[in-house]
Enzyme design. Structure first.
Site, PDB file in Angstrom:
ATOM      1  CB  ALA A  66      -5.124   6.621   0.771  1.00  0.00           C
ATOM      2  N   GLY A 112      -4.978   9.744   4.824  1.00  0.00           N
ATOM      3  CA  GLY A 112      -5.916   8.734   5.304  1.00  0.00           C
ATOM      4  C   GLY A 112      -5.527   8.164   6.656  1.00  0.00           C
ATOM      5  CD  GLU A 115      -8.950  11.727   5.409  1.00  0.00           C
ATOM      6  OE1 GLU A 115      -8.241  11.042   4.652  1.00  0.00           O
ATOM      7  OE2 GLU A 115      -9.942  12.363   5.034  1.00  0.00           O
ATOM      8  CD  GLU A 135      -5.287  14.027   2.377  1.00  0.00           C
ATOM      9  OE1 GLU A 135      -4.828  14.997   3.019  1.00  0.00           O
ATOM     10  OE2 GLU A 135      -5.674  12.976   2.905  1.00  0.00           O
TER      11      GLU A 135
HETATM   12  N1  COA Z   1       1.290   5.527  -0.394  1.00  0.00           N
HETATM   13  C1  COA Z   1       2.121   4.653  -0.996  1.00  0.00           C
HETATM   14  N2  COA Z   1       3.397   4.474  -0.645  1.00  0.00           N
HETATM   15  C2  COA Z   1       3.852   5.202   0.392  1.00  0.00           C
HETATM   16  C3  COA Z   1       3.054   6.144   1.064  1.00  0.00           C
HETATM   17  C4  COA Z   1       1.704   6.285   0.631  1.00  0.00           C
HETATM   18  N3  COA Z   1       0.866   7.142   1.231  1.00  0.00           N
HETATM   19  N4  COA Z   1       3.796   6.729   2.035  1.00  0.00           N
HETATM   20  C5  COA Z   1       5.015   6.167   1.968  1.00  0.00           C
HETATM   21  N5  COA Z   1       5.051   5.246   0.989  1.00  0.00           N
HETATM   22  C6  COA Z   1       6.174   4.398   0.582  1.00  0.00           C
HETATM   23  C7  COA Z   1       7.238   5.200  -0.167  1.00  0.00           C
HETATM   24  O1  COA Z   1       6.886   5.338  -1.529  1.00  0.00           O
HETATM   25  C8  COA Z   1       8.451   4.325   0.051  1.00  0.00           C
HETATM   26  O2  COA Z   1       8.349   3.221  -0.833  1.00  0.00           O
HETATM   27  P1  COA Z   1       9.697   2.720  -1.630  1.00  0.00           P
HETATM   28  O3  COA Z   1      10.640   2.311  -0.533  1.00  0.00           O
HETATM   29  O4  COA Z   1       9.165   1.568  -2.441  1.00  0.00           O
HETATM   30  O5  COA Z   1      10.160   3.907  -2.426  1.00  0.00           O
HETATM   31  C9  COA Z   1       8.249   3.771   1.466  1.00  0.00           C
HETATM   32  O6  COA Z   1       6.848   3.917   1.742  1.00  0.00           O
HETATM   33  C10 COA Z   1       9.006   4.543   2.512  1.00  0.00           C
HETATM   34  O7  COA Z   1       8.669   5.918   2.398  1.00  0.00           O
HETATM   35  P2  COA Z   1       9.771   7.082   2.138  1.00  0.00           P
HETATM   36  O8  COA Z   1       9.075   8.203   1.436  1.00  0.00           O
HETATM   37  O9  COA Z   1      10.989   6.508   1.504  1.00  0.00           O
HETATM   38  O10 COA Z   1      10.109   7.472   3.664  1.00  0.00           O
HETATM   39  P3  COA Z   1      10.628   8.879   4.167  1.00  0.00           P
HETATM   40  O11 COA Z   1      11.030   8.665   5.576  1.00  0.00           O
HETATM   41  O12 COA Z   1      11.618   9.459   3.224  1.00  0.00           O
HETATM   42  O13 COA Z   1       9.325   9.846   4.132  1.00  0.00           O
HETATM   43  C11 COA Z   1       7.021  10.428   4.466  1.00  0.00           C
HETATM   44  C12 COA Z   1       8.241   9.608   4.955  1.00  0.00           C
HETATM   45  C13 COA Z   1       5.833   9.990   5.307  1.00  0.00           C
HETATM   46  C14 COA Z   1       7.295  11.914   4.676  1.00  0.00           C
HETATM   47  C15 COA Z   1       6.770  10.141   2.962  1.00  0.00           C
HETATM   48  O14 COA Z   1       6.728   8.731   2.769  1.00  0.00           O
HETATM   49  C16 COA Z   1       5.487  10.711   2.425  1.00  0.00           C
HETATM   50  O15 COA Z   1       5.406  11.909   2.185  1.00  0.00           O
HETATM   51  N6  COA Z   1       4.473   9.864   2.191  1.00  0.00           N
HETATM   52  C17 COA Z   1       3.230  10.250   1.585  1.00  0.00           C
HETATM   53  C18 COA Z   1       2.362  10.947   2.576  1.00  0.00           C
HETATM   54  C19 COA Z   1       1.083  11.380   1.913  1.00  0.00           C
HETATM   55  O16 COA Z   1       1.037  12.207   1.019  1.00  0.00           O
HETATM   56  N7  COA Z   1      -0.030  10.807   2.385  1.00  0.00           N
HETATM   57  C20 COA Z   1      -1.322  11.152   1.935  1.00  0.00           C
HETATM   58  C21 COA Z   1      -1.809  10.220   0.895  1.00  0.00           C
HETATM   59  S1  COA Z   1      -3.462  10.660   0.441  1.00  0.00           S
END
Ligand code: COA
Length: 255
Positions: A66, A112, A115, A135
């Protein structure tokens, strides 16, 4: 474009719905969820469509969760509404769909995003996919049915491990746990999904819909209601504020 943040096309009676927000790793924000609601409903209503493939655009992510930015300032009431609306309008519709829906997991399937894959009827993943429910590192719990559907799929012990650690698992580990049906090379992902749906399409549509209803009948509704309630309550805690601030500030949370 008819559906915001989605690419939609048909190929031999299969509708492909591709979540297309590549720069945010296909994170599910409000417009994307609203578009998914419409796209899935339209596909189910179209007589020529016999099955649906749900996948993510780009090479990195299926869906990374999400949209954290969108709910960063939510309170408990808003958190609960978020879970309730998402479950009713998207995740439950997919789960109860009368036509088969295959999740083609082409990269990260987190929160999400996992999910969403769990709500589908069948899951295929590429060798480099990473799956998880992170989460708890945001001070939250899964709110789109993950606590219920993951537990049903992999059993209580493995579901507890995945949900409580918040760690990502590899595609191979997901296969061993029964979380995905097959792991294939990236080039084989859509062909494999298409092949499975074509097999299903050769069977009686009425029997397929009946089978989906019968398989789904085993899941107790009160589990989903408890999840929504608990998810909402998390939003009023200092842990949630710390978890989300840490994500936005690109640092580790300190609980
Ligand atoms: N919501 C909003 N933005 C998100 C996102 C999310 N769930 N997941 C990734 N993004 C965004 C990042 O903030 C980043 O934006 P920016 O370029 O404006 O800073 C962009 O997507 C790229 O992600 P980034 O984190 O730079 O890539 P990465 O390869 O370093 O890491 C992940 C990849 C998936 C490990 C990391 O993005 C992450 O941990 N995301 C969140 C996962 C999460 O907690 N999901 C559950 C949400 S309930």
């Amino acid at each position: 474009m008819k559906y915001q943040n989605l690419l939609v096309h048909d190929e031999s009676q299969i509708r492909h719905i591709v979540i297309n927000r590549v720069e945010k790793l296909n994170a599910l924000n409000k417009p994307t969820l609203a578009a998914l609601h419409e796209a899935v409903k339209d596909a189910l209503a179209e007589p020529n469509v016999r099955g649906i493939i749900l996948t993510g655009a780009g090479e990195k992510a299926f869906v990374a969760g999400a949209d954290i930015v969108e709910f960063a300032t939510f309170n408990a009431v808003q958190g609960r509404e978020l879970a309730q609306e998402g479950q009713t309008n998207v995740f439950d519709i997919i789960h109860h769909a009368s036509k088969p829906i295959v999740a083609a997991i082409n990269g990260y399937a987190l929160g999400g995003g996992l999910e969403l894959a769990l709500a589908c009827h069948i899951r295929l993943a590429t060798t480099y996919a990473k799956l998880g429910l992170p989460e708890v590192s945001l001070g939250l719990i899964p709110g789109y049915g993950g606590t219920q559907r993951l537990t049903q799929l992999v059993g209580r012990g493995k579901a507890m491990e995945i949900i409580l650690t918040g760690d990502m698992i590899s595609a191979d580990e997901a296969l061993r746990a029964g979380l995905v049906n097959y792991v294939v090379e990236p080039a084989d992902l859509l062909p494999k999904a298409t092949h499975m749906l074509q097999r299903i399409a050769s069977r009686s549509p009425n029997a397929i819909a009946a089978a989906i209803r019968a398989v789904n009948a085993g899941l107790a509704q009160h589990g989903f209601e408890t999840e929504i309630k608990e998810f909402g309550k998390c939003f009023d805690t200092p842990d949630f504020k710390e978890g989300v601030s840490a994500f936005l500030e690109k640092r580790k949370p300190n609980f």
